[in-house]
Structures are given as structure tokens and as C-alpha cells.
Design an enzyme around this catalytic site. Structure first.
Site, PDB file in Angstrom:
ATOM      1  N   THR A 105       0.993  -1.197  -0.256  1.00 26.31           N
ATOM      2  CA  THR A 105       0.075  -0.022   0.010  1.00 26.31           C
ATOM      3  C   THR A 105       0.822   1.223  -0.118  1.00 26.31           C
ATOM      4  O   THR A 105       0.550   2.217  -0.513  1.00 26.31           O
ATOM      5  CB  THR A 105      -1.164  -0.118   1.313  1.00 26.31           C
ATOM      6  OG1 THR A 105      -0.243  -0.180   2.359  1.00 26.31           O
ATOM      7  CG2 THR A 105      -1.766  -1.053   1.219  1.00 26.31           C
ATOM      8  N   CYS A 106       2.134   1.157   0.493  1.00 27.08           N
ATOM      9  CA  CYS A 106       2.972   2.330   0.666  1.00 27.08           C
ATOM     10  C   CYS A 106       3.300   2.780  -0.820  1.00 27.08           C
ATOM     11  O   CYS A 106       3.305   3.951  -1.008  1.00 27.08           O
ATOM     12  CB  CYS A 106       4.216   2.019   1.128  1.00 27.08           C
ATOM     13  SG  CYS A 106       5.513   0.600   0.514  1.00 27.08           S
TER      14      CYS A 106
END
Length: 1043
Positions: free
Chosen positions: A1010-1011
Site C-alpha cells: 500500500t505504501c
């Protein structure tokens, strides 16, 4: 050796006895001699003063004796004249009344008892009964007429006024002034011609009715006689016909005294006035109040030093402030006591019963209470005068504006207002519906029939801006004043009106269609006033209207526009694009210009900061951090940049997407200006580094990042430490910081963490309990504000939904009753029940207090000083409803919100946030709630080791198209950590959403980073297997997987 002599020899010093002289002793001796000489001169000067005083007093005594002798002669002549009037009445007309009155004035200064006797004799001489022995009644009237005329020519009214003014209003001998006052009434009524009668009336008004607190100087029984004989009807008609020309030359204090006396002698007679006199009283009261400066009423000198919403809070509590201040000692007690008595009479002007009586006395007779709405209960002239009266009242008594407007909310036309024996309004039915028309409905119908309204409609239909000439046209002054009054009153109605009431045609005094039309007008006029701020004088008046300044007019229209837009944002009732300007702006040029204005202002602020003492807080920064001054700061911005004034006050006239684009440009410009900001988190150049333990993101982030303060704008490098204390592998290219931010937000906004609570709709707001207001907790709120500011600065979406009243508070706006259902639906229903309760409100046994639950115990807090002893009544229930809602929505979370906003403003300039309302700010923080656009998503995806034509990618998009909206949001959350799409579409994601080939192992589940907005998808060869694995992965909500 003894020589036989028993006497000692004398010692003789031929040089003499020379004593030693001390210098200090000589100095003290000289000083003492000088003091004695000065004392002697002072005694001589004092003797001269005593002698001069004695000579003066002796001369004055001799002069008084001469005056007394002269007075005795005149007084005896007057007594003889009255005694002879029965036998020789003709001699009365030959008496030199002028000399007698002048002598009387001199005597009045010495002995008021003897002067009272003289006034009694003169009064007797002017009575027609004195000359009853005359057979010719006409001759008798002529004699008294000439005597009264002689009294007028001798300035008797002026002497009577001086005589009355010298008698203290607290004197027990008030009986002595009744006779000269009754004599003044006869002088006022005298006169052979209409012109002479008018002159006599002017003199009576200028002298007698300007005596301070005249009613307080008479005993009750004599006051009744004076009031009965006072030709109040004639006085009001005279003043009205001459537009108060008789008082234009009077000093301001005398105008104030005159106004107080007219109110005192008229307020109880309003219901007995005929239509003509009622209208005259309305005109006279309006004009006189308009002639009194606001400073003369000892009220608030400046209306808008604070934010408009904060000012309202002061006004709701103003009565307690005034009462407490009146209890404090004063240096000039006599003057203060006089002013209090004058203000007490002036305060009758805004009394509930008085105002209702005025309006009801002007109401046209109607055949039935259920009359058609087409029958206007007031003529337009009366409506114009009433409008100006209320504008004068709220300008002269701003601390009582709330009470004045609250009283009007319950007034209904259709029948003369009557109260039943139970104290409830007899014009209501059992369901709480009102018969007849509300005052705002009648006034709005009047406004829609004006030429101004027609011109405003034509202008909007032509897609053109309102011209400044229309605003300055004197022929529309009454219509503009009417619009200001309607806006003021409807703003007050909306404060305590719930959304369910607003959308109910039977409970909203204005129909929704009329609200839409009204909102269009106030929006367009507000824009013109903000857009032309540079060319306007805020202190000047609209179209020459009295007490309708440009600044006040713009503020009240803007306030109504924002209130209506806020309701439309929660529950739409306006057409699509209604809030945009009728004539669209050139958005591109507007954006370029406003960005240049912001850059120029920012450079000016930086220059000011460089010149200031580094140990002192910057003025610009201090004003930035205080959201209580939003109105004042936005007004100043409008003077420097009308475009920023528009964006800070009525931003919704510009499309949301365009404002977001402007916001991003502001951020980019700020990034370039800031020396500590080398780039975004996804660009090279690191300002700081922090090591974060898994599961302790909030604590470690607070310890290591909070000290950076505003420097959080720069790039921060994050490295995670596992449970064994070993730093995880990987280089933070911006994605790790985003993962840290996501973890921190998840932990901090968990309701179990204690900083935030959630509503029934799972919307977050600060914990209102006492411990959350401690200094240590407030520092945590400040840090969270910086973190959300960082997310906004970098364009990172967070998965958190906030309550509207919390975001509204952070934007420097107050919350009202319509925001309460989201926090406490039960309390909201209770307050609405109280608002519409038709019984005796005191039976509910409510007081101005609220109960809080603190650590398992109940704590009672007062809403106002002494609130535990103030019972809620029919008259003050609106105030109680407002204060209760205000306490729950604003007061309890005030310190938490201030701390939160303090941190937020370290990274985000408040004027950037003021471009949005609370719903739009939520979209800025967490993305939009609109359905996910698959076409937008597909057009903004990049592939790694995949091609768009690969079977796996085709299977993927086929499965995504079959998903319902909930599964699509889970997929977006799985990849980006936020279930909502970006507000400007997926093109705004940074970095771009990417699908990467995760190998040929089809038994593996899809994973994500998700980063980096990265989906790692195995190369599935079966559509069914891809569907099963993908759905399983997104529903399992798997954690972070570092690539």
C-alpha cells in the site's frame, strides 16, 4: 606644691572662645529659615483669599436681598392680581407676565418652595375657571390666551424645564413640579393660528420632553394626570409630519433623553393608537433611534472584532455580561444612575410586548384568521418603516440582537395577537402549527414585489453580474434594507431549525422554492460585494440607507448564503450547479491571478517575519494559528485580494475540482518558498529520519517527529523495526512513510485509544471528557493535527471519516442545532420537543444547566452564570436550546479542536482550508464517496512485467467489472490503504497504481504494498482461480508486505 592658697587660678585666653561650625548644621538652618518665610507668604495669601471671599459673599448677600425685595413686590402684585380677577378680570391681561417669569426663575434658584407657590399662582391665573365671573366667555378665553401667549414669549417653557431639571428625580418633594408641568401642557396647546400652535409644540418638545427621565421626576398619581393630559397623539403626528425637524438641532444627549421620554409616555398606549398615530409613532421612534450614536447606549462598540459565529456566542450570553457589569462600582455614581434610568426606558424599545404591539397596531383588519396569503396584512410603507426600526435596534443594541430576532420568530399575522389564560399563543392549534403568516413570510413577499427584486432576477437570467450602480441607487434603499432584515431574521431562524423542520413546508416559514430563489439573490449580491472590495468603503452605507453599512450588509448576506449552502450540502434541495455563479468566471485566469496574489501575500509575510524579533511570535503566524479570527482575517484578505476574499467567504461559487487544483498549486508554491522543504516524500532529499516500531507508530512518531513542527513539510525517511528490534530491509522512497502514516492513523483514531470517539454513524470526533482537555492530551491532538496536515500537504488519503461538526470547528465555524443529530439524536429530539411545546414550559422543570458524565459520576455545569437558578420559560427557551446545543457541539471540544488546528496550521495555511466546507474537507482527507469509475481506474494503471493484452490482465479487469461497489472499494483499500477514490480521480495518485507480475505460482494469494500503491498479482492462467484468490485476499485484509 601647696602655697597656702585654697582658690584655683583663673585661666584666661586672650584669643577669645572660637567655636567649631558644622557645614550641615548651617545648611539645615538656612532651609528652616526659607521654610518659615514660605509659610509666612502662604498665610498672607490665604488671608487675602479669605478677605476676597468674604467681600464676594457680602456683595452676593446684598444682591440677593435686593432680588428678594423685588420678588416680594412682584409676588404680592401677583397675589393681588389673582384676588382681583373675579371683580376686575380685565386687569389680568395687562400684567407683565414676562417680568414675573424672569423674577420667578431667579427665585427658583433660592427657594423652590416659594417658586412653587408662584408657579401655582401663575397656573391659577391661566385657568379659564379663574374668570368665570365674566359674563362674556369669549373675553375670558381671550384673556387666558393672551396670558399663555405671554408666558410663551417669556420663555416660560425653558424656565419650567430648568426648574424641573434641578429637582432630583429621587427627591421626595416631586409633588412640586406637577403644576408647572401641567402649565407647560396648556402652553403647548395654546396658539391662535396653526403656525403658532406648531411653534408652541416644537418648543414643548425641545424643552419639556428633553428633561432627562421626566417620568421618574413625578409621583405616580401626578404622572397619571400628566400622561392623560399630554397630547401624545398630536406630538407624534407633528414630529412625523415634519420628519423630526424640530429635534435635528438638538445635542445628541438631548435626543437620547427625548427618545426615552417618548417611549415612556407612549409604550403603554400603542394598542390604543389609531392607525395614523401608530404609523406616526413607528416613524418617530425609528428616526429618533437612528439619530442616537451607538456609543451613547453603553453597548458593544464594535460589531465584528471577532468571528461572526464567536460574536453570536457573545450575544447569546450578553445579558449575563451586562447584568454582572452593572453590579460593579462606578466612579461617577450619579451620572451612572441617570444613564441607567435612561437606558432602562430606551430598552423598552426592543421589549417583546412593545414590538408586538407596534406591529399588531399596524396590521390591517382581516375578515378571518385563515385569510388568503394574497391579502397583505401590512402596507408596504409600514413594512419599510418596521424594517428600518429593527435595523436601528440591532445596530444600537447589538448585544440584544438575538433576543429581538427570537421574539419575531413567534409573531404571526392574521389576527391580533392574543394570549390564552395558560400563557400560550391562542393563534396556534394543538399540533403546533401557526395560523396566519409569519413576519418573515410577509416581508419576503413584499421584497419579491419590489422593482429591485425584478431587476435582480433579470440580471441573473441574462447571465451577468449585478452592477454596483444598482447597489448605490438611492431609489432602492428601502428594498436593500428589507433584504438585510430578511437575511438577519432568517439566519436567526435557521440557528434553531433542524433539517427535518427545514424540509417541512408546514414548519418552515419560507417554502423551499422561495428559499432557492432567495439563496440565488444573496449569493450573487455577496459575490459582487466581495469582488469589488477594493473599490468599496466598508463604513459607507448601501444606497444611502441609515444604519445599513456596506460591511454589515455584506456580512449578513454572506452568513445567510453559507448557512443555506451548508444545509444544501447535507440534504440537497437546490438544483445542480445552483451555487455556481450565473455568469461563470474564466477559471483559468482566476486561478492564475489568485495564485499570484497568494504568493505575493506569502512573500510579504515572510519579509515581516524576517524583520520581527525571533523571540516573539510572528503576527501573521499568530493570526494564522487562531481560528477564532476567521472573519476578521478573511475580511483583511479581501481588501488585499478580492479573489482570496471570495475563496475564503463564498468559495462554493467556484467548482470543487477547481478549488482543489488551486489548493495543490498553493502547496507547490509553498514547497518552493520553504527552505526546509526539498521535495515531496516521493522525491530525493531527506530532512529527517525516524525509526518506528511495529505496533507503536503513534508513540514513536510523536517522540521523533512532533519536535519538527512546521519542518514536517519536508521529506521524512521512515524505517520500521520488527518485534526483535531489527531494522526491516528496504529503502524508503516515500512508500514506507505512507505506510507509517496509515499505521499511525489507524492507531490514533481507534476509539479504544481514547483520543477520539465515534457517533452512531461511526464518524470520529474528539473525546469531550475532562481528561482529554489536559495539557498532555492537548499536545497529542496538536501532533495529530500536524500528521493530517502532512497528509493534506502530500496528497495522501487516510482511511478515517470525521464528524461534520468537528471539521466545521476546525475550519473556524460554529456548530448549530442542525449539527446535533449526528452527535446526540436523543438530545436533539428533546430540544425539538421543547421548541414546539404548547403547554406551560415551566412545568418541565428545566434549568440553564447540563449534566456531564465524568469517570462514572454526574457533573452539573451551568450554561450561564447562575444558570442553576434560571428556569426555562416560554420566552427564553430558544436561548436555552441554542446554549445547550452550543455546549455539546462547540464548548466541550473547543480546546481539543484548537490544539488540533494549531498543529494542522503549522503545515497548512488556514486560508487554504477556508476554501472548503466540512464535507469537502472530508473528501480532501479521505477521498470521495462517489462510485468508483472503472474507466478512470483502468486509464491510470501502470504495469510491471505485464502487458495490457496479457490473459491475466484481461481476466483481472473482467473480474473487477463483475464486482459490486463494496468489493471494488475493498480492492482499492487493499492496494492503496484507502477505500475511497481520490477526489480528482486516480490520476492524482502518487505514485501511480501499479500491477506487477508476482510470478507463476498460482497457489499464492495476490499481495500488495500500500505504501507504493502496488498490487502484486501472480500470472493466473484461469479466470476462476484469479477471482477466488483475489476476492479471498481483499476480504482477508492482509497486512503490509515490503517489496
Amino acid at each position: 606644691m601647696f602655697d597656702g592658697s585654697f582658690k584655683a587660678k583663673r585661666t584666661i585666653n586672650l584669643g577669645g572662645n572660637k567655636q567649631q561650625v558644622d557645614k550641615q548644621r548651617l545648611l539645615r538652618q538656612a532651609q528652616e529659615e526659607r521654610r518659615l518665610r514660605e509659610a509666612e507668604r502662604a498665610r498672607q495669601k490665604a488671608a487675602e483669599n479669605i478677605q476676597a471671599w468674604y467681600r464676594g459673599r457680602r456683595v452676593a448677600a446684598n444682591y440677593r436681598q435686593e432680588l428678594r425685595a423685588s420678588w416680594d413686590e412682584e409676588f404680592q402684585a401677583l397675589q393681588q392680581l389673582v384676588q382681583q380677577s373675579h371683580s376686575e378680570p380685565a386687569t389680568a391681561s395687562k400684567t407683565n407676565i414676562g417680568q414675573l417669569v424672569q423674577a420667578l426663575e431667579l427665585a427658583a434658584r433660592k427657594n423652590k418652595d416659594e417658586s412653587t407657590s408662584a408657579w401655582t399662582l401663575i397656573d391659577t391665573l391661566t385657568l379659564s375657571e379663574t374668570f368665570k365671573p365674566l359674563k362674556d366667555a369669549t373675553h375670558s378665553s381671550a384673556i387666558t390666551g393672551r396670558l399663555l401667549n405671554s408666558l410663551y414669549n417669556a420663555d416660560a417653557l425653558m424656565h419650567i424645564a430648568k426648574f424641573v431639571s434641578r429637582i432630583p428625580y429621587g427627591d421626595n418633594g416631586k409633588q412640586s413640579i406637577s403644576i408647572p408641568l401641567l402649565l407647560s401642557i396648556r402652553i403647548c396647546k395654546s396658539g391662535d393660528t396653526t403656525t403658532q400652535q406648531s411653534i408652541n409644540m416644537d418648543q414643548f418638545i425641545s424643552h419639556i420632553l428633553t428633561v432627562p427621565v421626566l417620568p421618574n421626576r413625578m409621583p405616580i398619581e401626578k404622572l397619571t394626570t400628566f400622561t392623560t393630559r399630554l397630547p401624545m397623539d398630536a406630538i407624534l403626528l407633528h414630529l412625523s409630519a415634519n420628519s423630526c425637524a424640530a429635534v435635528n438641532s438638538l445635542p445628541t444627549p438631548l435626543i437620547k433623553y427625548l427618545t426615552a421620554n417618548i417611549i415612556a409616555f407612549s409604550h403603554q398606549r400603542v394598542t390604543k393608537f389609531g392607525p395614523a398615530v401608530s404609523y406616526a409613532y413607528l416613524q418617530v421612534l425609528t428616526m429618533l433611534l437612528g439619530m442616537i450614536p451607538q456609543s451613547q447606549t453603553n453597548s458593544i462598540a464594535k460589531r465584528f472584532d471577532q468571528d461572526d459565529e464567536d460574536m453570536e456566542e457573545y450575544e447569546w450570553n450578553a445579558r449575563e455580561s451586562i447584568e454582572s457589569s452593572q453590579k460593579s462600582p462606578t466612579t461617577a455614581s450619579a451620572t451612572s444612575d441617570l444613564e441607567k434610568r435612561v437606558l432602562k426606558w430606551l430598552s423598552v424599545a426592543y421589549d417583546y410586548t412593545h414590538l408586538n404591539d407596534i406591529i399588531a397596531s399596524l396590521e390591517l383588519s382581516t375578515p378571518d384568521s385563515s385569510t388568503s396569503s394574497t391579502h397583505a396584512p401590512l402596507i408596504s410603507e409600514s413594512i419599510g418603516a418596521i424594517t428600518q426600526l429593527f435595523l436601528n435596534l440591532i445596530t444600537l443594541f447589538p448585544a440584544h440582537k438575538i433576543g429581538i430576532m427570537n421574539n419575531l420568530m413567534y409573531f404571526r399575522f392574521g389576527k391580533k395577537r392574543k394570549l390564552s389564560t395558560s400563557g400560550t399563543d391562542a393563534n396556534t392549534n394543538s399540533q403546533g402549527r401557526f395560523y396566519g403568516a409569519s413576519i418573515i413570510k410577509v416581508f419576503l413577499e413584499t421584497f419579491t414585489s419590489t422593482d429591485l427584486h425584478a431587476q435582480l432576477l433579470r440580471t441573473s437570467q441574462k447571465d451577468s453580474f449585478i452592477s454596483m450602480q444598482l447597489l448605490l441607487d438611492p431609489s432602492h434603499s428601502k428594498a436593500w434594507a428589507l433584504l438585510a432584515f430578511i437575511s438577519e431574521l432568517y439566519c436567526q431562524i435557521l440557528v434553531t431549525m433542524g433539517d427535518d423542520e427545514f424540509h417541512d413546508e408546514t414548519r418552515n416559514p419560507i417554502s423551499i422554492s422561495n428559499v432557492v430563489s432567495l439563496s440565488s439573490i444573496v449569493k450573487e449580491v455577496s459575490f459582487v460585494l466581495w469582488w469589488n472590495d477594493n473599490s468599496l468603503d466598508i463604513e459607507s452605507t448601501i444606497s444611502g440607507s441609515k444604519n445599513l453599512s456596506v460591511g454589515y450588509f455584506r456580512d449578513i448576506l454572506t452568513k445567510l448564503t453559507r448557512q443555506l449552502h451548508a444545509r444544501d450540502s447535507r440534504r440537497p434541495f437546490c438544483p445542480k450547479d445552483h451555487w455556481l455563479l450565473s455568469r461563470p468566471l474564466d477559471v483559468n485566469s482566476f486561478k492564475r491571478a489568485v495564485i499570484q496574489d497568494e504568493q505575493r501575500l506569502s512573500h510579504d509575510e515572510l519579509d515581516m517575519a524576517d524583520d520581527e524579533d525571533p523571540q516573539m511570535p510572528s503576527l501573521s503566524h499568530a493570526s494564522t494559528r487562531s481560528f477564532a479570527n476567521r472573519h476578521k482575517k478573511s475580511t483583511q484578505l479581501a481588501r488585499l485580494s478580492p479573489r482570496l476574499g471570495v475563496l475564503n467567504n463564498i468559495p462554493f461559487i467556484i467548482r470543487f475540482e477547481d478549488r482543489v487544483s488551486i489548493f495543490r498549486e498553493f502547496v507547490n508554491s509553498d514547497r518552493q518558498r520553504s527552505t526546509d522543504v526539498s521535495g515531496s516524500i516521493f522525491q530525493p532529499g531527506t530532512l529527517g529520519h525516524a525509526q518506528i516500531r511495529r505496533g507503536s507508530a503513534f508513540e514513536d512518531g510523536y517522540d521523533q517527529l512532533n519536535p519538527l513542527g512546521p519542518r514536517l513539510k519536508g521529506r521524512i525517511s521512515i524505517s520500521f523495526v520488527d518485534q526483535y528490534g531489527i531494522q526491516e530491509a528496504g529503502i524508503d522512497g516515500g512508500g514506507v512513510f505512507k505506510e507509517f502514516l496509515t499505521s499511525l492513523v489507524l492507531q490514533a483514531f481507534d476509539t479504544n485509544f481514547g483520543l477520539f470517539m465515534s457517533t452512531s454513524e461511526q464518524l470520529l470526533y474528539p473525546n469531550p471528557h475532562q481528561y482529554a482537555r489536559e495539557s498532555t492530551q492537548l499536545k497529542l491532538y496538536e501532533f495529530l493535527g500536524r500528521i493530517l496536515g502532512k497528509a493534506l500537504y502530500e496528497g495522501i488519503l487516510i482511511d478515517a471519516a470525521f464528524a461534520g461538526f468537528f471539521l466545521s470547528k476546525c475550519l473556524g465555524q460554529a456548530n448549530y442545532l442542525d449539527d446535533l443529530p449526528s452527535l446526540d439524536p436523543e438530545l436533539y429530539r428533546g430540544l425539538m420537543f421543547l421548541k414546539n411545546y404548547e403547554g406551560n414550559v415551566e412545568d418541565l422543570s428545566l434549568y440553564f444547566t447540563v449534566d456531564d458524565e465524568e469517570m462514572g459520576s454526574t457533573v452539573t455545569r451551568e450554561l450561564v452564570p447562575g444558570g442553576s437558578n434560571i428556569i426555562v420559560t416560554r420566552e427564553n427557551r430558544i436561548r436555552y436550546i441554542y446554549l445547550t446545543a452550543h455546549y455539546r457541539l462547540n464548548t466541550q471540544i473547543d480546546r481539543q479542536c484548537r490544539a488540533f488546528f494549531s498543529g494542522l496550521s503549522d503545515l497548512i495555511d488556514p486560508k487554504w482550508l477556508w476554501m472548503f466546507n466540512q464535507q469537502e474537507l472530508q473528501v480532501m482527507l479521505g477521498g470521495t464517496q462517489t462510485p468508483i469509475s472503472l474507466s478512470d481506474l483502468a486509464n491510470n494503471v501502470v504495469y510491471s512485467n505485464f502487458e495490457p493484452t496479457d490473459p491475466t490482465i484481461e481476466y483481472f479487469w473482467s473480474v473487477v467489472h463483475e464486482m459490486n461497489e463494496e468489493d471494488r472499494r475493498l480492492l482499492i483499500k487493499f492496494i492503496t490503504s484507502c477505500a475511497r477514490p481520490p477526489l480528482l480521480g486516480f490520476a492524482e495518485l502518487n505514485p501511480k497504481l501499479c500491477i506487477r507480475n508476482a510470478g507463476q505460482e498460482e497457489e499464492r494469494l495476490p499481495t500488495s504494498s500500500t505504501c507504493m500503491n502496488l498490487l502484486k498479482l501472480p500470472a493466473f492462467t484461469s479466470r476462476q482461480r484469479l477471482k477466488e484468490k483475489l476476492l479471498y485476499a481483499i476480504h482477508s485484509e492482509a497486512g503490509f508486505d515490503l517489496s
